[in-house]
Design an enzyme around this catalytic site. Structure first.
Site, mmCIF file in Angstrom:
data_model
loop_
_atom_site.group_PDB
_atom_site.id
_atom_site.type_symbol
_atom_site.label_atom_id
_atom_site.label_comp_id
_atom_site.label_asym_id
_atom_site.label_seq_id
_atom_site.Cartn_x
_atom_site.Cartn_y
_atom_site.Cartn_z
ATOM 1 N N LYS A 136 -4.244 -10.575 -6.623
ATOM 2 C CA LYS A 136 -5.467 -10.859 -5.862
ATOM 3 C C LYS A 136 -6.647 -10.051 -6.400
ATOM 4 C CE LYS A 136 -6.330 -8.951 -1.960
ATOM 5 N NZ LYS A 136 -6.466 -8.376 -0.632
ATOM 6 N N LYS A 168 0.832 -1.214 0.000
ATOM 7 C CA LYS A 168 0.000 0.000 0.000
ATOM 8 C C LYS A 168 0.859 1.255 0.000
ATOM 9 C CE LYS A 168 -4.516 -1.374 0.872
ATOM 10 N NZ LYS A 168 -5.574 -1.573 1.832
ATOM 11 N N LYS A 228 -11.301 -5.279 -4.045
ATOM 12 C CA LYS A 228 -12.403 -4.331 -4.215
ATOM 13 C C LYS A 228 -11.911 -2.894 -4.339
ATOM 14 C CE LYS A 228 -13.900 -5.113 0.477
ATOM 15 N NZ LYS A 228 -12.659 -4.842 1.229
HETATM 16 P P1 TYM Z 1 -10.492 -6.772 3.457
HETATM 17 O O1 TYM Z 1 -11.577 -5.768 3.544
HETATM 18 O O2 TYM Z 1 -9.364 -6.518 2.514
HETATM 19 O O3 TYM Z 1 -11.098 -8.173 3.061
HETATM 20 C C1 TYM Z 1 -12.169 -8.724 3.791
HETATM 21 C C2 TYM Z 1 -12.025 -10.225 3.888
HETATM 22 O O4 TYM Z 1 -12.082 -10.815 2.588
HETATM 23 C C3 TYM Z 1 -10.917 -11.572 2.350
HETATM 24 N N1 TYM Z 1 -10.562 -11.380 0.943
HETATM 25 C C4 TYM Z 1 -10.343 -12.367 0.080
HETATM 26 N N2 TYM Z 1 -10.390 -13.701 0.233
HETATM 27 C C5 TYM Z 1 -10.112 -14.438 -0.847
HETATM 28 N N3 TYM Z 1 -9.789 -13.916 -2.062
HETATM 29 C C6 TYM Z 1 -9.727 -12.587 -2.253
HETATM 30 N N4 TYM Z 1 -9.427 -12.090 -3.428
HETATM 31 C C7 TYM Z 1 -10.028 -11.741 -1.143
HETATM 32 N N5 TYM Z 1 -10.060 -10.405 -0.981
HETATM 33 C C8 TYM Z 1 -10.403 -10.194 0.308
HETATM 34 C C9 TYM Z 1 -9.862 -11.002 3.294
HETATM 35 O O5 TYM Z 1 -8.850 -11.931 3.558
HETATM 36 C C10 TYM Z 1 -10.690 -10.674 4.501
HETATM 37 O O6 TYM Z 1 -10.916 -11.829 5.288
HETATM 38 N N6 TYM Z 1 -7.581 -6.208 7.478
HETATM 39 C C11 TYM Z 1 -8.804 -6.790 7.006
HETATM 40 C C12 TYM Z 1 -10.025 -6.347 7.763
HETATM 41 C C13 TYM Z 1 -9.998 -6.485 9.246
HETATM 42 C C14 TYM Z 1 -10.120 -7.679 10.003
HETATM 43 C C15 TYM Z 1 -10.121 -7.284 11.360
HETATM 44 C C16 TYM Z 1 -10.256 -9.023 9.659
HETATM 45 C C17 TYM Z 1 -9.892 -5.461 10.135
HETATM 46 N N7 TYM Z 1 -9.991 -5.951 11.410
HETATM 47 C C18 TYM Z 1 -10.235 -8.214 12.402
HETATM 48 C C19 TYM Z 1 -10.361 -9.952 10.702
HETATM 49 C C20 TYM Z 1 -10.362 -9.544 12.040
HETATM 50 C C21 TYM Z 1 -8.976 -6.419 5.547
HETATM 51 O O7 TYM Z 1 -8.396 -5.521 5.034
HETATM 52 O O8 TYM Z 1 -9.936 -7.124 4.905
#
Ligand code: TYM
Length: 329
Positions: free
Chosen positions: A195, A113, A198
């Site tokens: 990957k 990032k 979004k």
């Molecule tokens: P974020 O918003 O990027 O993604 C949300 C969740 O979706 C999963 N994910 C994917 N899984 C498979 N293939 C993909 N292409 C894909 N893109 C996203 C992510 O692994 C995630 O599970 N840091 C985290 C958010 C967060 C969080 C937390 C998660 C903040 N606090 C506490 C667990 C516990 C994030 O950026 O997710």
């Protein structure tokens, strides 16, 4: 008794990757007996990259609406917005003092990032995983269901929890990551080495809101290879393997079962069948999503109830942390 928490950033339209890697599994976990589940729309994490206010607001509702449309039952699970539960930022600050700058600088998400947003490498981008550790540790979480990309952040959470416990005794439950066997990292259909995300525009991203015809078109154009044989080989056949994993997660089958189904079939048929499986999965939830998004008052009521339940739990852990550290309360 197991406790799960997970979070999703409201930074864009929901993708098939987040759905198969996270939401679908989260909804299923909430239905298992003897589990406590918390799902959080992590708006405070989203602002580590500059967000347009109206989009942040809309996507916050949107993440929640997709959870509910996918079948999340709020009588069994707590769905809430991160900024509504103040304990997250408060514990985040405290945990900053148990986290080394060097370990944060090693996080691959931070490195990626800060390359993508060179003009805004803010301190929040660096300390992002500390807030995530607070999200998790406030709930006595035993398991964190996430996609593969969050593994490193989970490792950091465990280290921070153990470090704190090493000084003050067993205050935090040390959580385990829970990474799905398939679709843990759904890749971009146009670039199977990156990957599906979004927050980055690409023709290879499938959105949950896509019409069936768009979904079919994206799968038909998916990048494969010229080996002309459907096999599970993430190195030599990254595109085909990605399509197989999407198929497995959509149908709830194993890679072996999926490969067996396509033996001897051409890539054309293979792609059409996968598009059909994805459409069958997402089409039924699209209508419900639209209805939910049309009733913000109902979503606000769900957020209010969720924040009350989450705060009650979070405050007990925060109080314990403050007591052991010597804060006057
Ligand atoms: P974020 O918003 O990027 O993604 C949300 C969740 O979706 C999963 N994910 C994917 N899984 C498979 N293939 C993909 N292409 C894909 N893109 C996203 C992510 O692994 C995630 O599970 N840091 C985290 C958010 C967060 C969080 C937390 C998660 C903040 N606090 C506490 C667990 C516990 C994030 O950026 O997710």
């Amino acid at each position: 008794m197991k406790t799960f928490i997970s979070g999703i950033q409201p930074t864009g339209d929901m993708t098939l990757g987040s759905y198969l890697g996270a939401i679908k599994n989260h909804v299923q976990l909430a239905d298992i007996a003897d589990t406590t589940t918390y799902y959080c729309v992590v708006d405070l994490h989203a602002i580590t990259v500059r967000q347009e206010p109206q989009r942040l607001r809309d996507f916050t509702y949107s993440v929640a609406a997709w959870y509910l449309a996918a079948g999340l039952d709020t009588s069994k699970s707590t769905l809430f917005v991160q900024n509504h539960v103040r304990a997250h930022t408060e514990l985040g600050w405290i945990l900053n003092t148990f986290t080394q700058v060097g370990e944060l600088e090693r996080m691959t998400q931070y490195k990626d990032k800060s390359k993508q947003h060179k003009h805004n490498v803010n301190a929040g981008l660096l300390t992002y995983p500390v807030l995530m550790a607070a999200d998790i540790l406030l709930y006595n979480t035993t398991h964190v269901p996430v996609g593969d990309d969050q593994k490193q952040h989970l490792e950091l959470t465990r280290n921070v929890a153990q470090r704190f416990n090493g000084v003050y005794g067993d205050v935090f439950v040390v959580p385990e990551p829970m990474i799905p066997k398939v679709a843990a990292r759904v890749m971009d259909l146009q670039d199977p080495t990156s990957k599906m995300s979004k927050s980055q525009e690409s023709n290879g991203t499938v959105y949950l809101k896509d019409e069936p015809a768009q979904i079919t078109k994206k799968f038909k154009r998916a990048v494969t290879d010229n080996i002309a044989n459907v096999a599970w080989d993430p190195i030599e056949q990254a595109g085909v393997t990605n399509l197989l994993s999407i198929y497995c997660a959509s149908k709830g089958i194993t890679p072996e079962q999926a490969v067996a189904e396509f033996t001897g079939k051409g890539y054309g048929d293979f792609k059409t069948t996968i598009a059909e499986a994805v459409i069958a999965e997402v089409a039924p939830i699209q209508n419900r999503y639209k209805e939910l998004m049309a009733d913000k008052a109902e979503l606000d009521a769900i957020f209010k109830k969720g924040a009350e339940k989450a705060s009650a739990q979070a405050e007990t852990v925060l109080a314990k942390v403050k007591d052991v550290m010597g804060f006057v309360r």
